[in-house]
Scaffold this motif. Structure first.
Motif, PDB file in Angstrom:
ATOM      1  N   ARG A 105      66.000  -4.841  17.859  1.00 26.37           N
ATOM      2  CA  ARG A 105      65.127  -4.227  18.876  1.00 26.37           C
ATOM      3  C   ARG A 105      65.818  -4.217  20.238  1.00 26.37           C
ATOM      4  N   GLN A 106      66.524  -5.324  20.563  1.00 24.70           N
ATOM      5  CA  GLN A 106      67.243  -5.402  21.839  1.00 24.70           C
ATOM      6  C   GLN A 106      68.367  -4.367  21.894  1.00 24.70           C
ATOM      7  N   LEU A 107      69.047  -4.192  20.759  1.00 25.23           N
ATOM      8  CA  LEU A 107      70.136  -3.197  20.721  1.00 25.23           C
ATOM      9  C   LEU A 107      69.590  -1.795  21.015  1.00 25.23           C
ATOM     10  N   ILE A 108      68.420  -1.522  20.474  1.00 26.69           N
ATOM     11  CA  ILE A 108      67.812  -0.209  20.689  1.00 26.69           C
ATOM     12  C   ILE A 108      67.434  -0.061  22.165  1.00 26.69           C
ATOM     13  N   ASP A 109      66.767  -1.055  22.709  1.00 25.25           N
ATOM     14  CA  ASP A 109      66.278  -0.970  24.090  1.00 25.25           C
ATOM     15  C   ASP A 109      67.428  -0.960  25.101  1.00 25.25           C
ATOM     16  N   LYS A 110      68.408  -1.829  24.893  1.00 24.71           N
ATOM     17  CA  LYS A 110      69.509  -1.922  25.870  1.00 24.71           C
ATOM     18  C   LYS A 110      70.393  -0.675  25.875  1.00 24.71           C
ATOM     19  N   ASN A 111      70.296   0.132  24.796  1.00 19.87           N
ATOM     20  CA  ASN A 111      71.102   1.347  24.754  1.00 19.87           C
ATOM     21  C   ASN A 111      70.292   2.589  25.116  1.00 19.87           C
ATOM     22  N   GLY A 112      69.172   2.362  25.749  1.00 18.50           N
ATOM     23  CA  GLY A 112      68.390   3.471  26.298  1.00 18.50           C
ATOM     24  C   GLY A 112      67.789   4.379  25.242  1.00 18.50           C
ATOM     25  N   ILE A 113      67.586   3.857  24.024  1.00 20.18           N
ATOM     26  CA  ILE A 113      67.004   4.671  22.948  1.00 20.18           C
ATOM     27  C   ILE A 113      65.477   4.536  23.038  1.00 20.18           C
ATOM     28  N   THR A 114      64.817   5.652  23.255  1.00 22.47           N
ATOM     29  CA  THR A 114      63.367   5.629  23.473  1.00 22.47           C
ATOM     30  C   THR A 114      62.655   6.373  22.341  1.00 22.47           C
ATOM     31  N   GLU A 115      61.346   6.508  22.484  1.00 21.34           N
ATOM     32  CA  GLU A 115      60.586   7.200  21.431  1.00 21.34           C
ATOM     33  C   GLU A 115      60.878   8.698  21.376  1.00 21.34           C
ATOM     34  N   ASP A 116      61.729   9.180  22.298  1.00 21.25           N
ATOM     35  CA  ASP A 116      62.152  10.584  22.221  1.00 21.25           C
ATOM     36  C   ASP A 116      63.436  10.736  21.411  1.00 21.25           C
ATOM     37  N   ASP A 117      64.005   9.596  20.982  1.00 25.07           N
ATOM     38  CA  ASP A 117      65.354   9.663  20.395  1.00 25.07           C
ATOM     39  C   ASP A 117      65.409   9.270  18.927  1.00 25.07           C
ATOM     40  N   ASP A 118      66.315   9.942  18.208  1.00 28.41           N
ATOM     41  CA  ASP A 118      66.735   9.485  16.881  1.00 28.41           C
ATOM     42  C   ASP A 118      68.088   8.818  17.084  1.00 28.41           C
ATOM     43  N   ALA A 119      68.377   7.806  16.286  1.00 30.38           N
ATOM     44  CA  ALA A 119      69.592   7.020  16.503  1.00 30.38           C
ATOM     45  C   ALA A 119      69.995   6.315  15.225  1.00 30.38           C
ATOM     46  N   THR A 120      71.159   5.647  15.258  1.00 30.07           N
ATOM     47  CA  THR A 120      71.514   4.739  14.164  1.00 30.07           C
ATOM     48  C   THR A 120      71.874   3.395  14.766  1.00 30.07           C
ATOM     49  N   LEU A 121      71.613   2.369  13.997  1.00 26.74           N
ATOM     50  CA  LEU A 121      71.913   1.008  14.407  1.00 26.74           C
ATOM     51  C   LEU A 121      72.880   0.432  13.377  1.00 26.74           C
ATOM     52  N   TYR A 122      73.950  -0.156  13.864  1.00 27.00           N
ATOM     53  CA  TYR A 122      74.962  -0.733  12.975  1.00 27.00           C
ATOM     54  C   TYR A 122      74.994  -2.234  13.194  1.00 27.00           C
ATOM     55  N   LEU A 123      74.890  -2.994  12.109  1.00 24.98           N
ATOM     56  CA  LEU A 123      74.972  -4.461  12.183  1.00 24.98           C
ATOM     57  C   LEU A 123      76.039  -4.899  11.207  1.00 24.98           C
ATOM     58  N   GLN A 124      76.999  -5.690  11.658  1.00 26.10           N
ATOM     59  CA  GLN A 124      77.950  -6.227  10.697  1.00 26.10           C
ATOM     60  C   GLN A 124      78.128  -7.723  10.907  1.00 26.10           C
ATOM     61  N   ILE A 125      78.356  -8.411   9.822  1.00 27.33           N
ATOM     62  CA  ILE A 125      78.558  -9.852   9.894  1.00 27.33           C
ATOM     63  C   ILE A 125      79.855 -10.173   9.157  1.00 27.33           C
ATOM     64  N   SER A 126      80.801 -10.666   9.939  1.00 29.55           N
ATOM     65  CA  SER A 126      82.073 -11.072   9.350  1.00 29.55           C
ATOM     66  C   SER A 126      81.957 -12.536   8.947  1.00 29.55           C
ATOM     67  N   ARG A 127      82.750 -12.940   7.971  1.00 33.63           N
ATOM     68  CA  ARG A 127      82.748 -14.356   7.543  1.00 33.63           C
ATOM     69  C   ARG A 127      83.077 -15.256   8.740  1.00 33.63           C
ATOM     70  N   GLY A 128      83.870 -14.735   9.697  1.00 32.12           N
ATOM     71  CA  GLY A 128      84.252 -15.531  10.861  1.00 32.12           C
ATOM     72  C   GLY A 128      85.765 -15.665  10.954  1.00 32.12           C
ATOM     73  N   ALA A 129      86.212 -16.424  11.936  1.00 37.11           N
ATOM     74  CA  ALA A 129      87.652 -16.567  12.180  1.00 37.11           C
ATOM     75  C   ALA A 129      88.129 -17.934  11.712  1.00 37.11           C
ATOM     76  N   ALA A 130      89.302 -17.942  11.052  1.00 36.70           N
ATOM     77  CA  ALA A 130      89.910 -19.200  10.583  1.00 36.70           C
ATOM     78  C   ALA A 130      91.361 -18.892  10.228  1.00 36.70           C
ATOM     79  N   PRO A 131      92.228 -19.906  10.215  1.00 38.03           N
ATOM     80  CA  PRO A 131      93.615 -19.672   9.795  1.00 38.03           C
ATOM     81  C   PRO A 131      93.643 -18.987   8.429  1.00 38.03           C
ATOM     82  N   ARG A 132      94.554 -18.057   8.258  1.00 37.56           N
ATOM     83  CA  ARG A 132      94.496 -17.141   7.114  1.00 37.56           C
ATOM     84  C   ARG A 132      94.830 -17.791   5.771  1.00 37.56           C
ATOM     85  N   VAL A 133      93.796 -17.984   4.977  1.00 38.27           N
ATOM     86  CA  VAL A 133      93.939 -18.369   3.563  1.00 38.27           C
ATOM     87  C   VAL A 133      92.949 -17.495   2.799  1.00 38.27           C
TER      88      VAL A 133
END
Ligand code: PDD
Length: 283
Positions: free
Chosen positions: A73-101
């Motif tokens: 909801r915050q992503l939508i509001d902070k990007n100025g997307i209102t009830e006049d707009d159609d949009a897409t929302l992208y969410l990604q979750i990476s495993r995170g950062a660690a030395p490469r194994v």
């Protein structure tokens, strides 16, 4: 504004850790959610699929579904997307950062990233339809997980474009699975046919909405594997996804499908889908 690893940043200021496993291995998951008139469409289904993908790749998410809903909801509001707009929302979750194994490090914190952008619906194209090329499905055997590792999809889509088609329909040894970033349906004698929701396809949310709408409206649906020969003899074909909605395929490998234009079943389903969207944005 983007949300990256717990901070709000402007586009262009986001940074990726050089050993982020999403970046190094494609080790992560994502969702693309449709926003119609400023409201999230099928959010609960997307969040359920995100949690399922996380489980399947053995990732513990430190956020609740409600917290992710607030973030969306915050992503939508902070990007100025209102009830006049159609949009897409992208969410990604990476495993995170660690030395490469290759195996999964014991203590690693997932990194979340999200953005939302205004995006118009492909309404004109949905009436016109697209062309597709049949291509062998070269992806791995866990296509039910919505993973960041999309190289198989990238390559098949590019093969299709090189062959002059807009999209591709994938098959494994002659059995039709799905498209590079959408599910595929064939229509024969007024009934819908689509690959069962197993490990060979993504369990598309638009696919499920279309199946439900069809059944509620007396259109038979068979979730059964079918061959490329069956596909070529179909009366109609269409693909479904969050961004493409219900997109008719009017030619395969240069040969027209049915009349070579949008067919009555696709048209009817587009109409039902439209009513469904309108009903859900009123809530
Ligand atoms: N793609 N199959 C694959 C391989 C997909 O990547 C997608 C979605 C779908 C359709 O799923 P849904 O109806 O839930 O969007 C099927 C998204 C939109 C993408 O990668 O951009």
């Amino acid at each position: 504004m983007l949300y990256v690893g717990g901070k709000w940043v402007a586009e262009g200021e986001a940074a990726v850790h050089p050993e982020d496993r999403g970046y190094n291995f494609g080790d992560g998951i994502y969702e693309v959610v449709r926003i119609y008139k400023g409201k999230m469409f099928q959010w609960d289904a997307h969040i359920a699929r995100l949690f399922r993908s996380a489980r399947e790749i053995r990732m513990n998410l430190p956020w609740s579904a409600a917290e992710l809903g607030t973030l969306a909801r915050q992503l939508i509001d902070k990007n100025g997307i209102t009830e006049d707009d159609d949009a897409t929302l992208y969410l990604q979750i990476s495993r995170g950062a660690a030395p490469r194994v290759h195996d999964i490090p014991d203590s690693i914190e997932p990194v979340i990233m999200g953005f939302a952008r205004k995006k118009e619906r492909p309404l004109a194209e949905m009436k016109k339809g697209q062309t597709a090329q049949l291509i062998e499905d070269i992806r791995w055997l866990r296509c039910d997980i919505k993973t960041l590792n999309l190289l198989g999809a990238v390559l098949v889509k590019q093969y299709a474009k090189d062959a002059g088609a807009q999209d591709c329909i994938l098959h494994r040894n002659g059995i039709v699975t799905e498209c590079s970033s959408s599910n595929v349906f064939a229509v024969k004698n007024g009934a819908l046919y689509t690959h069962p929701a197993d490990h060979l396809i993504l369990h598309g949310i638009t696919r499920q909405v279309v199946i439900d709408l069809a059944r509620e409206n007396g259109i038979p649906v068979y979730e059964e594997a079918f061959t490329t020969d069956f596909l070529k003899q179909a009366d109609e074909l269409f693909l479904t996804s969050t961004t493409a909605e219900i997109m008719p395929i009017i030619a395969v490998d240069g040969q027209p499908v049915g009349e070579g234009s949008i067919g009555p079943v696709a048209l009817k389903l587009q109409d039902l889908f439209e009513q469904h969207i309108n009903a859900s944005v009123l809530v």
